[in-house]
Structures are given as C-alpha cells and as structure tokens.
Design an enzyme around this catalytic site. Structure first.
Site, mmCIF file in Angstrom:
data_model
loop_
_atom_site.group_PDB
_atom_site.id
_atom_site.type_symbol
_atom_site.label_atom_id
_atom_site.label_comp_id
_atom_site.label_asym_id
_atom_site.label_seq_id
_atom_site.Cartn_x
_atom_site.Cartn_y
_atom_site.Cartn_z
ATOM 1 N N ASP A 188 -22.945 35.288 -22.045
ATOM 2 C CA ASP A 188 -24.393 34.587 -21.565
ATOM 3 C C ASP A 188 -24.468 33.697 -20.396
ATOM 4 O O ASP A 188 -23.248 33.151 -20.116
ATOM 5 C CB ASP A 188 -24.812 33.732 -22.776
ATOM 6 C CG ASP A 188 -25.403 34.592 -24.023
ATOM 7 O OD1 ASP A 188 -25.692 35.684 -24.014
ATOM 8 O OD2 ASP A 188 -24.996 33.771 -25.279
ATOM 9 N N ASP A 242 -30.295 40.126 -23.919
ATOM 10 C CA ASP A 242 -31.231 39.610 -24.742
ATOM 11 C C ASP A 242 -32.923 39.484 -24.222
ATOM 12 O O ASP A 242 -33.740 39.911 -25.045
ATOM 13 C CB ASP A 242 -30.790 38.129 -24.737
ATOM 14 C CG ASP A 242 -29.421 37.774 -25.383
ATOM 15 O OD1 ASP A 242 -28.902 38.564 -26.289
ATOM 16 O OD2 ASP A 242 -28.831 36.797 -24.944
#
Length: 174
Positions: free
Chosen positions: A114, A133
C-alpha cells in the site's frame, strides 16, 4: 471489455507497486498535492484498515471465489458498463491476489503493498491504500449504481413501468 479493463487495472497496480517499492522508503512519506496525498510505503497483512491481519490466508481464498464468480458472470454479460465495473473489480482483486501469492512472507500469506495515504502521511485520517483497492472500490460503486438505475448485465434496462407490471400484464401487452 471486461478483460481489457482487468488487464489495465492489474498492470497499472503492479507498475505503481513496483515503483513504490523501488523509490519509497518505509517511514519516510512523500507529500504531494499540498499535503492532500502522501505516498507512504506500507505492507499490509490484513484487509482494509489492516483488519484480519492474523487471517491473511483467507483473503486469497475469498479472492479466488470472487474471480470465479466474475468469470461465470462474464459468460452472460452483454453490457459495456457492467463489463467495466466487473473488470475493475477483477483487476483490483488480481492485483492484491498477486501480492498475497508472490510477496513476503510467502504464498497465501504475502503482504499487500500500500502507498497512498489521504490527508495525512501515515493513514491517520483514512486507510493507506493502493491502485488495486481503488479499482475494487470504484468497480463496486459502479456496480451498485448500475443496479440502482436498473441497468441489467444482459444490456437491458428495467423501467419503472416494467417493474410495476405483473407477469400476466406483461403477457397481455406482448
């Protein structure tokens, strides 16, 4: 359209993750857009907001079920907007599945990379996320919008009049 959307989403996700792991240093966020966005390299063993980090193995299993369902849906799909929505979901799912399968600490336990943090450098105000995401979120929101507006996966559209007709009434009008 579904396949092309999924491939583009997967390619962009993996490219951004590669760039992030090569050029960002954990604990040293990069401020962009006047602090609206920070690039902060993190490795997430859980789901959104790091939930379920002790059950990392379950995420690839769920993802495989979702991929199977999208594959089954693709055989009946005749709508471009639905193809884009499901392609985004598929691309995002494949992006994070790739991390789960091929990144440390090992297959089915890999941590997802991330790097995007909104409004603060370390996810103080919102979860740190990645392109996969974002694709998943946009795809699901688009699918909900398509459902709410009566757009069917076969390309047809449900109208208010059609919803209120009974089966007998539909036969009489045909």
């Amino acid at each position: 359209m579904l396949g092309a959307t999924a491939l583009i989403a997967l390619a962009v996700d993996q490219w951004v993750k590669h760039l992030s792991t090569e050029h960002l240093t954990p604990g040293e966020p990069v401020r962009i857009l006047g602090g609206l966005i920070y690039l902060s390299l993190l490795r997430n063993s859980g789901a959104a907001f790091s939930m379920g980090s002790t059950y990392t193995w379950i995420f690839p299993v769920i993802t495989l079920v979702v991929i199977g369902w999208i594959g089954w849906m693709a055989t009946r799909l005749r709508s471009v907007p639905w193809a884009v929505a499901l392609g985004l979901v598929l691309g995002g799912a494949l992006g994070n599945l790739t991390d789960r399968l091929f990144r440390a600490p090992g297959p089915f336990r890999g941590h997802v990379v991330d790097m995007i943090s909104a409004f603060g450098p370390n996810g103080e105000h919102f979860a740190v996320f990645n392109i996969a995401d974002s694709c998943l979120t946009v795809g699901v929101c688009l699918a909900v919008l398509l459902e709410l507006t009566g757009r069917q996966r076969d390309g047809s559209r449900i109208t208010k009049k059609a919803e209120s007709e009974t089966p007998a009434t539909k036969e009489e009008t045909a």
